[in-house]
Design a protein around this motif. Structure first.
Motif, PDB file in Angstrom:
ATOM      1  N   GLY A  54       2.065   9.284  14.470  1.00 41.54           N
ATOM      2  CA  GLY A  54       2.502   9.530  15.833  1.00 41.54           C
ATOM      3  C   GLY A  54       2.458   8.308  16.740  1.00 41.54           C
ATOM      4  O   GLY A  54       3.088   8.302  17.807  1.00 41.54           O
ATOM      5  N   GLU A  55       1.739   7.288  16.337  1.00 39.47           N
ATOM      6  CA  GLU A  55       1.661   6.075  17.149  1.00 39.47           C
ATOM      7  C   GLU A  55       2.886   5.194  16.928  1.00 39.47           C
ATOM      8  O   GLU A  55       3.633   5.360  15.964  1.00 39.47           O
ATOM      9  CB  GLU A  55       0.379   5.295  16.815  1.00 39.47           C
ATOM     10  CG  GLU A  55      -0.897   6.016  17.225  1.00 39.47           C
ATOM     11  CD  GLU A  55      -2.138   5.177  16.960  1.00 39.47           C
ATOM     12  OE1 GLU A  55      -3.238   5.664  17.290  1.00 39.47           O
ATOM     13  OE2 GLU A  55      -2.022   4.064  16.427  1.00 39.47           O
ATOM     14  N   ASN A  56       3.068   4.255  17.847  1.00 43.57           N
ATOM     15  CA  ASN A  56       4.149   3.278  17.731  1.00 43.57           C
ATOM     16  C   ASN A  56       3.582   1.952  17.235  1.00 43.57           C
ATOM     17  O   ASN A  56       2.392   1.663  17.418  1.00 43.57           O
ATOM     18  CB  ASN A  56       4.818   3.042  19.091  1.00 43.57           C
ATOM     19  CG  ASN A  56       5.361   4.322  19.688  1.00 43.57           C
ATOM     20  OD1 ASN A  56       5.716   5.257  18.972  1.00 43.57           O
ATOM     21  ND2 ASN A  56       5.405   4.375  21.009  1.00 43.57           N
ATOM     22  N   LEU A  57       4.443   1.143  16.617  1.00 44.70           N
ATOM     23  CA  LEU A  57       3.974  -0.145  16.123  1.00 44.70           C
ATOM     24  C   LEU A  57       5.122  -1.138  16.077  1.00 44.70           C
ATOM     25  O   LEU A  57       6.299  -0.757  16.038  1.00 44.70           O
ATOM     26  CB  LEU A  57       3.381  -0.002  14.711  1.00 44.70           C
ATOM     27  CG  LEU A  57       4.390   0.388  13.624  1.00 44.70           C
ATOM     28  CD1 LEU A  57       4.678  -0.797  12.712  1.00 44.70           C
ATOM     29  CD2 LEU A  57       3.921   1.586  12.844  1.00 44.70           C
ATOM     30  N   ARG A  96      13.980   6.233  13.601  1.00 48.71           N
ATOM     31  CA  ARG A  96      12.841   5.812  14.431  1.00 48.71           C
ATOM     32  C   ARG A  96      12.546   4.319  14.313  1.00 48.71           C
ATOM     33  O   ARG A  96      11.595   3.827  14.921  1.00 48.71           O
ATOM     34  CB  ARG A  96      11.606   6.611  14.014  1.00 48.71           C
ATOM     35  CG  ARG A  96      11.694   8.104  14.313  1.00 48.71           C
ATOM     36  CD  ARG A  96      10.479   8.873  13.733  1.00 48.71           C
ATOM     37  NE  ARG A  96      10.445   8.802  12.268  1.00 48.71           N
ATOM     38  CZ  ARG A  96       9.687   7.961  11.592  1.00 48.71           C
ATOM     39  NH1 ARG A  96       8.874   7.115  12.196  1.00 48.71           N
ATOM     40  NH2 ARG A  96       9.720   7.970  10.266  1.00 48.71           N
ATOM     41  N   LEU A  97      13.352   3.602  13.547  1.00 51.69           N
ATOM     42  CA  LEU A  97      13.110   2.172  13.354  1.00 51.69           C
ATOM     43  C   LEU A  97      14.127   1.375  14.175  1.00 51.69           C
ATOM     44  O   LEU A  97      15.323   1.654  14.138  1.00 51.69           O
ATOM     45  CB  LEU A  97      13.263   1.805  11.873  1.00 51.69           C
ATOM     46  CG  LEU A  97      12.089   2.046  10.934  1.00 51.69           C
ATOM     47  CD1 LEU A  97      11.677   3.514  10.876  1.00 51.69           C
ATOM     48  CD2 LEU A  97      12.404   1.533   9.540  1.00 51.69           C
ATOM     49  N   HIS A 130      10.317  -2.359  15.093  1.00 57.20           N
ATOM     50  CA  HIS A 130       9.517  -1.428  15.884  1.00 57.20           C
ATOM     51  C   HIS A 130       9.697  -0.033  15.311  1.00 57.20           C
ATOM     52  O   HIS A 130      10.830   0.395  15.069  1.00 57.20           O
ATOM     53  CB  HIS A 130       9.957  -1.456  17.350  1.00 57.20           C
ATOM     54  CG  HIS A 130       9.135  -0.566  18.233  1.00 57.20           C
ATOM     55  ND1 HIS A 130       7.884  -0.929  18.696  1.00 57.20           N
ATOM     56  CD2 HIS A 130       9.392   0.668  18.724  1.00 57.20           C
ATOM     57  CE1 HIS A 130       7.393   0.045  19.433  1.00 57.20           C
ATOM     58  NE2 HIS A 130       8.294   1.026  19.479  1.00 57.20           N
ATOM     59  N   ILE A 131       8.581   0.647  15.074  1.00 60.15           N
ATOM     60  CA  ILE A 131       8.623   2.028  14.581  1.00 60.15           C
ATOM     61  C   ILE A 131       8.034   2.937  15.645  1.00 60.15           C
ATOM     62  O   ILE A 131       6.910   2.719  16.128  1.00 60.15           O
ATOM     63  CB  ILE A 131       7.855   2.193  13.253  1.00 60.15           C
ATOM     64  CG1 ILE A 131       8.443   1.267  12.187  1.00 60.15           C
ATOM     65  CG2 ILE A 131       7.922   3.654  12.791  1.00 60.15           C
ATOM     66  CD1 ILE A 131       7.740   1.354  10.829  1.00 60.15           C
ATOM     67  N   THR A 132       8.793   3.946  16.002  1.00 66.40           N
ATOM     68  CA  THR A 132       8.347   4.931  16.993  1.00 66.40           C
ATOM     69  C   THR A 132       7.818   6.166  16.273  1.00 66.40           C
ATOM     70  O   THR A 132       8.415   6.616  15.294  1.00 66.40           O
ATOM     71  CB  THR A 132       9.535   5.331  17.886  1.00 66.40           C
ATOM     72  OG1 THR A 132      10.082   4.153  18.477  1.00 66.40           O
ATOM     73  CG2 THR A 132       9.107   6.285  18.974  1.00 66.40           C
ATOM     74  N   ALA A 133       6.722   6.691  16.787  1.00 70.12           N
ATOM     75  CA  ALA A 133       6.141   7.929  16.235  1.00 70.12           C
ATOM     76  C   ALA A 133       6.018   7.854  14.712  1.00 70.12           C
ATOM     77  O   ALA A 133       6.639   8.628  13.977  1.00 70.12           O
ATOM     78  CB  ALA A 133       6.983   9.139  16.648  1.00 70.12           C
ATOM     79  N   ALA A 134       5.219   6.913  14.249  1.00 72.11           N
ATOM     80  CA  ALA A 134       5.093   6.653  12.815  1.00 72.11           C
ATOM     81  C   ALA A 134       4.670   7.898  12.044  1.00 72.11           C
ATOM     82  O   ALA A 134       3.892   8.736  12.535  1.00 72.11           O
ATOM     83  CB  ALA A 134       4.084   5.532  12.588  1.00 72.11           C
ATOM     84  N   THR A 183       6.022 -13.151   4.371  1.00 70.16           N
ATOM     85  CA  THR A 183       4.710 -12.957   3.758  1.00 70.16           C
ATOM     86  C   THR A 183       4.314 -11.492   3.638  1.00 70.16           C
ATOM     87  O   THR A 183       3.357 -11.161   2.962  1.00 70.16           O
ATOM     88  CB  THR A 183       3.648 -13.695   4.573  1.00 70.16           C
ATOM     89  OG1 THR A 183       3.819 -13.364   5.957  1.00 70.16           O
ATOM     90  CG2 THR A 183       3.792 -15.201   4.410  1.00 70.16           C
ATOM     91  N   GLY A 184       5.058 -10.596   4.302  1.00 71.05           N
ATOM     92  CA  GLY A 184       4.830  -9.168   4.129  1.00 71.05           C
ATOM     93  C   GLY A 184       3.846  -8.564   5.115  1.00 71.05           C
ATOM     94  O   GLY A 184       2.897  -9.211   5.555  1.00 71.05           O
ATOM     95  N   THR A 185       4.091  -7.307   5.475  1.00 78.02           N
ATOM     96  CA  THR A 185       3.164  -6.509   6.293  1.00 78.02           C
ATOM     97  C   THR A 185       2.922  -5.205   5.561  1.00 78.02           C
ATOM     98  O   THR A 185       3.861  -4.451   5.296  1.00 78.02           O
ATOM     99  CB  THR A 185       3.753  -6.208   7.678  1.00 78.02           C
ATOM    100  OG1 THR A 185       3.896  -7.427   8.403  1.00 78.02           O
ATOM    101  CG2 THR A 185       2.847  -5.250   8.440  1.00 78.02           C
ATOM    102  N   ARG A 186       1.660  -4.973   5.245  1.00 79.37           N
ATOM    103  CA  ARG A 186       1.318  -3.722   4.566  1.00 79.37           C
ATOM    104  C   ARG A 186       0.924  -2.698   5.613  1.00 79.37           C
ATOM    105  O   ARG A 186      -0.079  -2.855   6.305  1.00 79.37           O
ATOM    106  CB  ARG A 186       0.178  -3.935   3.579  1.00 79.37           C
ATOM    107  CG  ARG A 186      -0.114  -2.702   2.746  1.00 79.37           C
ATOM    108  CD  ARG A 186      -1.193  -2.944   1.713  1.00 79.37           C
ATOM    109  NE  ARG A 186      -0.810  -3.935   0.725  1.00 79.37           N
ATOM    110  CZ  ARG A 186      -0.011  -3.690  -0.303  1.00 79.37           C
ATOM    111  NH1 ARG A 186       0.497  -2.478  -0.483  1.00 79.37           N
ATOM    112  NH2 ARG A 186       0.283  -4.631  -1.158  1.00 79.37           N
ATOM    113  N   LEU A 187       1.769  -1.661   5.726  1.00 83.42           N
ATOM    114  CA  LEU A 187       1.587  -0.628   6.754  1.00 83.42           C
ATOM    115  C   LEU A 187       1.067   0.651   6.130  1.00 83.42           C
ATOM    116  O   LEU A 187       1.620   1.123   5.129  1.00 83.42           O
ATOM    117  CB  LEU A 187       2.930  -0.368   7.453  1.00 83.42           C
ATOM    118  CG  LEU A 187       2.956   0.763   8.479  1.00 83.42           C
ATOM    119  CD1 LEU A 187       2.050   0.440   9.662  1.00 83.42           C
ATOM    120  CD2 LEU A 187       4.384   1.016   8.955  1.00 83.42           C
TER     121      LEU A 187
END
Lengths: 109, 114
Positions: free
Chosen positions: A16-19, A60-61, A75-79, A101-105
């Motif tokens: 539900g959070e954004n990132l 949402r992206l 940006h991701i809304t309401a993950a 280099t990558g982002t592990r979400l």
């Protein structure tokens, strides 16, 4: 030499959070792509941005290419838990694609 | 039908051995690639082929030799394997060579050299 630095390297948030994930370089790219990779699988293309300042939305992206074509953001809304994965940006120069280099979400239900 | 398929999925072998990884794409693409992903998940291009011709060779040791018998296949042979060769190797393809071409990846071959 790492041409494309992604930040953060790791991100763990509640559903539900954004990132926002960033992809930065000192080099100019002809285009920039974003991929998502799940464990045991190859990366899958999400979007390609070509024009400086371009914004593309995929549900949402939201993807943005920097005005100078050196950086990009996702940006991701309401993950949601289904967004969990390794996000890779990739810049194209001289017909060669260089990956970030990558982002592990991780999205926690 | 899998678009880009590579075999084997897992490969465990002793240092000094020779091994091959096979890749096939059924998308009718002209361009194929080999990428190496290290333990930190950094993905780096090794080779690219366009219509069976070598286009990119990214300072990969001579122990790595790609072979493209036709444009649907790109195999990777590795001689005298070293511990540092342990990684996940991905095959990929794209319609053409171009700065905004979409890459289609295989599911990877996890190579472990003991």
């Amino acid at each position: 030499t790492q041409l494309l630095e992604q930040s953060p390297q790791f991100l763990s948030i509640q559903e539900g959070e954004n990132l926002t994930v960033y992809c930065n370089s000192s080099s100019v790219f002809s285009s920039l792509q974003w991929y998502r990779q799940e464990p045991g699988e190859g990366p899958v293309l999400l979007v390609t941005v070509v024009t400086g300042g371009e914004v593309k939305k995929l549900k949402r992206l939201t993807f943005q290419f920097g005005d100078a074509r050196k950086d990009s953001s996702l940006h991701i809304t309401a993950a949601q838990p289904g967004d969990t994965g390794l996000y890779l940006c990739a810049g194209a120069r001289n017909e060669k694609l260089t990956f970030g280099t990558g982002t592990r979400l991780t999205i926690i239900p | 039908d899998t678009a880009v398929s590579q075999t084997p999925k897992y490969l465990v072998t002793q240092m000094g051995n020779d091994k091959s990884i096979k890749c096939e794409q059924n998308l009718g693409h002209d361009t194929m690639y080999w990428y190496k992903q290290d333990s930190k998940k950094f993905l780096k291009i090794m080779f690219s082929y366009n219509n069976k011709e070598l286009i990119i060779n990214e300072t990969v040791p001579n122990r790595f030799s790609p072979k493209s018998p036709d444009k649907a296949h790109l195999n990777l042979h590795i001689n005298s394997l070293e511990l540092g060769d342990s990684a996940v190797y991905f095959c990929a393809s794209s319609q053409n060579m171009g700065y905004n071409e979409k890459l289609f990846f295989g599911s990877g071959t996890q190579l472990s050299v003991l």
